[in-house]
Design an enzyme around this catalytic site. Structure first.
Site, PDB file in Angstrom:
ATOM      1  N   SER A 410       0.789  -1.239   0.000  1.00  0.00           N
ATOM      2  CA  SER A 410       0.000   0.000   0.000  1.00  0.00           C
ATOM      3  C   SER A 410       0.815   1.280   0.000  1.00  0.00           C
ATOM      4  O   SER A 410       0.244   2.364  -0.141  1.00  0.00           O
ATOM      5  CB  SER A 410      -0.920   0.012   1.220  1.00  0.00           C
ATOM      6  OG  SER A 410      -1.810  -1.078   1.173  1.00  0.00           O
ATOM      7  N   SER A 411       2.116   1.205   0.157  1.00  0.00           N
ATOM      8  CA  SER A 411       2.911   2.435   0.225  1.00  0.00           C
ATOM      9  C   SER A 411       2.830   3.250  -1.057  1.00  0.00           C
ATOM     10  O   SER A 411       3.088   4.453  -1.049  1.00  0.00           O
ATOM     11  CB  SER A 411       4.370   2.101   0.545  1.00  0.00           C
ATOM     12  OG  SER A 411       4.904   1.203  -0.410  1.00  0.00           O
TER      13      SER A 411
END
Length: 729
Positions: A410-411
């Protein structure tokens, strides 16, 4: 009687002058005739001889081992230096045959001792053939008779000897003196003409050096001088990144030969082979000494004159801060070993109590990667890679920051949001429902923070709580689709996939960062395969393509600067070599903007606020936390960033890649970082690796601004186990 006619005085003077002129003309004619005969003699009779003398006096660039330029960090700390050492050289004259070389080797063997462990069997066999005639004849009596009678050739005889004389046979014959002579001869025989070759440069004793110097008049072609070798004040730290230089014996490596020969190098030149040594070869190489040699008819050197002195290479100053690098390496080792021990402790405890239902394989937890940079100019301040090897020891893996890529999770969701803005499918502050997405023939897709509810959130909060569903809906809009429950997934997402990847590439994801190093990995961007829509949706939440720590650092730095993607750089400036002082600046590597990510200020503010919330916000009205709140909310100065967790496999076992990206201060950043912990235990909730990123920020501001030192995070199984068990973490 007639009167005699008397000449006047004037007539007599004219007659005398005429006679004198005739004499002078005759003399000049005679001298010209002599000159013509002399020139003819020189050109016809002695022309070849003088032409040979001209040819024998020539300029030659010799490989007299000028010191290579040194490498320093941004603060002038020496990272790669040169260590001088005495050396014995041999210059082979023209037409020098192997027998003459052997004579010199025998003479030189009285003064120096060689390492003979690397002498090949073939060299030993050749020495025996030439020096142990009786023993060879005894071993090969029949063949020797045939050779004497002229029934076989010398080549056939030698070939049979090579096949028959094994290592034991030749070693029994050769004495220590023989081997010493042979060791010298092997180094000398391959020397190019008129170009000094190193005979010995390792372990030359003071006694050897002095005795050879004293006997130089009797040792044809032998000279003494100083050689150098690279040394590394900080041992293995970044040694692979600095690169390798070829040895005097190796010269230009075969795989680089064409490249370097095209640049005017000689085959026996020492050159940069890898990474920075190769990348900045033109800076570090120096200028070889140029010598004019004169030889006699036999090709022997009778005189030499240095035409141009050799010049050491220029010095390269890097963007690296070695103090920061070393401190962060220590932190990386602490966190990696502590997390491995935590996994072992949790595993051991669970084996007794059976209170949790997670599979934890501590051996999979073996790597951490970190990049710290200045987001404003692309300077790489530290690049750290550490691994635990099979023996349980920590080893360096710094080059993994640019050569290894991982699914980041998700970064990268900030890039998904920005792409939605740019493609006009998302408005800043737009609210969408985070809800389980149910597609026809597919399992429900949910966010980690919300498994079964319908929760309205905007783009800022979607980043804060890391909403998968919000990103899925943006991705569907890129494909021209609005979500409806029970809908079928699209079959053709080619155009939408390209849009999303183009959006990511603006931040340096999936493309070169511009780093001034070879072998940078760009990551994997595979076709979407048999299930294109599923894989496309996974791409939007960082679960499909792979990126390096260096790429992720550039990505978060681009967000930190409001869209300015700076080229990564390790080279800061080139300085002229000036012994123990900083030399004059010859070149400065100015920051380079690769591209600008163009969205409105309002849209950037949404992204920045979302990244701030990830690290700092606990929404008390909903009791929702930013995904990085635990580790980062107490930092000073305040930081912003994004966390990520991606499901993957190692040796067939499910594991998580965890990524932590950030910058500080959040409102005027002067540092950015990316952390990757691949192969973490496959548990929900996850192991608390994010504390490493918080320690990185603390250490940076301790070293740069004198902030109070903070102890690194201590992983305590007594604290962590209940949170793992009950899902609070």
């Amino acid at each position: 009687m007639k009167r005699a006619k008397v000449k006047s005085l004037e007539a007599l003077n004219r007659q005398t002058l005429k006679a004198r002129i005739n004499i002078i003309i005759s003399i000049i004619f005679f001298l010209c005739l002599i000159l013509i005969f002399r020139l003819g003699y020189l050109q016809i009779v002695q022309g070849d001889e003088y032409q040979e003398e001209i040819e024998n006096a020539q300029y030659v660039e010799i490989n007299q081992s000028v010191p290579r330029g040194e490498i320093y960090d941004r603060n002038g700390n020496l990272l790669v230096g040169n260590e001088s050492r005495p050396a014995i050289y041999f210059t082979r004259h023209r037409n020098m045959n192997n027998s003459e070389i052997m004579d010199v080797a025998e003479q030189l063997s009285e003064y120096i001792h060689m390492d003979v462990d690397m002498i090949s069997l073939r060299d030993k066999q050749d020495f025996v053939i030439n020096h142990y005639h009786d023993e060879v004849a005894s071993l090969m009596s029949d063949e020797y008779t045939l050779l004497q009678d002229g029934n076989i050739s010398r080549a056939d005889f030698n070939e049979e000897f090579y096949n028959r004389a094994d290592e034991g046979f030749v070693d029994e014959l050769l004495s220590e003196e023989d081997l010493n002579i042979l060791g010298i001869y092997v180094e000398m025989v391959n020397a190019p003409e008129l170009n000094p070759a190193i005979i010995k440069n390792e372990g030359v004793t003071e006694e050897e050096f002095a005795s050879v110097n004293a006997a130089l008049d009797d040792l044809e072609g032998i000279s003494t001088g100083m050689d150098w070798e690279r040394y590394y004040p900080y041992d293995s730290t970044l040694k692979v990144i600095f690169g390798e230089v070829s040895s005097p014996d190796e010269g230009v490596p075969r795989e680089l030969l064409e490249e370097y020969l095209a640049q005017g190098y000689s085959r026996n030149d020492r050159v940069g082979k890898t990474y920075l040594e190769r990348q900045y070869e033109d800076v570090l190489r120096g200028e070889k000494e140029q010598v004019k040699y004169s030889t006699d008819k036999s090709g022997r050197i009778i005189d030499q004159e240095t035409v141009e002195s050799g010049e050491p290479g220029d010095d390269l100053y890097l963007t690296i801060d070695i103090e920061l690098q070393l401190e962060l390496e220590g932190l990386a080792e602490h966190h990696l070993m502590s997390l491995r021990e935590l996994a072992e402790d949790v595993n051991a405890r669970d084996a007794v109590t059976g209170e949790i239902d997670y599979t934890i394989i501590p051996e999979h937890l073996d790597t951490v990667l970190l990049v710290v940079q200045d987001p404003n100019n692309g300077d790489v301040l530290a690049m750290v890679g550490k691994q635990i090897d099979q023996d349980g020891d920590i080893v360096d893996f710094h080059y993994g920051t640019l050569t290894s890529t991982f699914v980041p999770g998700s970064s990268i969701k900030g890039a998904t949001i920005v792409t939605g803005y740019q493609e006009d499918v998302l408005d800043p502050g737009e609210v969408l429902l985070d809800e389980p997405l149910r597609f026809s023939g597919d399992n429900p897709r949910t966010s980690f923070f919300n498994r079964d509810s319908k929760i309205p959130i905007d783009d800022q909060e979607a980043l804060m709580v890391s909403s998968n569903v919000y990103m899925y809906k943006v991705a569907l809009r890129l494909a021209g689709i609005e979500y409806e429950e029970g809908m079928s997934l699209p079959h053709d997402i080619t155009g939408a996939g390209q849009k999303l990847r183009n959006g990511f590439s603006q931040f340096g994801l999936g493309v070169s960062t511009g780093i001034d190093l070879p072998n940078e990995a760009l990551g994997l961007s595979p076709d979407f395969g048999q299930y294109p829509a599923n894989n496309y949706l996974s791409l939007s939440i960082g679960q499909y393509d792979t990126y390096s720590a260096l790429q992720l650092s550039q990505y978060v730095s681009t967000i930190a600067t409001g869209g300015k993607r700076m080229e990564h750089s390790l080279a800061k400036e080139v300085r002229g070599s000036n012994m123990n002082e900083d030399g004059p600046v010859l070149k400065t590597f100015n920051p380079t903007v690769l591209n600008n990510v163009n969205i409105s200020e309002e849209e950037w503010q949404q992204v920045h606020d979302g990244f701030y919330d990830v690290f700092n916000t606990h929404d008390q009205s909903t009791d929702r936390y930013g995904t990085g709140w635990d580790a980062y909310h107490e930092l000073e100065p305040k930081a912003a960033g994004k966390t990520g967790t991606a499901e993957t496999y190692k040796d067939g076992d499910g594991v998580f890649n965890q990524t932590y990206l950030g910058y500080a201060p959040y409102d005027d950043p002067d540092m950015a970082f990316s952390v990757i912990f691949p192969n973490m235990p496959y548990t929900i909730p996850f192991f608390p690796a994010q504390y490493f990123g918080a320690d990185v920020v603390n250490k940076f501001y301790e070293l740069k601004y004198g902030h109070e030192a903070e102890a690194p995070f201590d992983y305590d199984v007594g604290w962590f186990y209940p949170q793992l068990e009950y899902g609070d973490y």
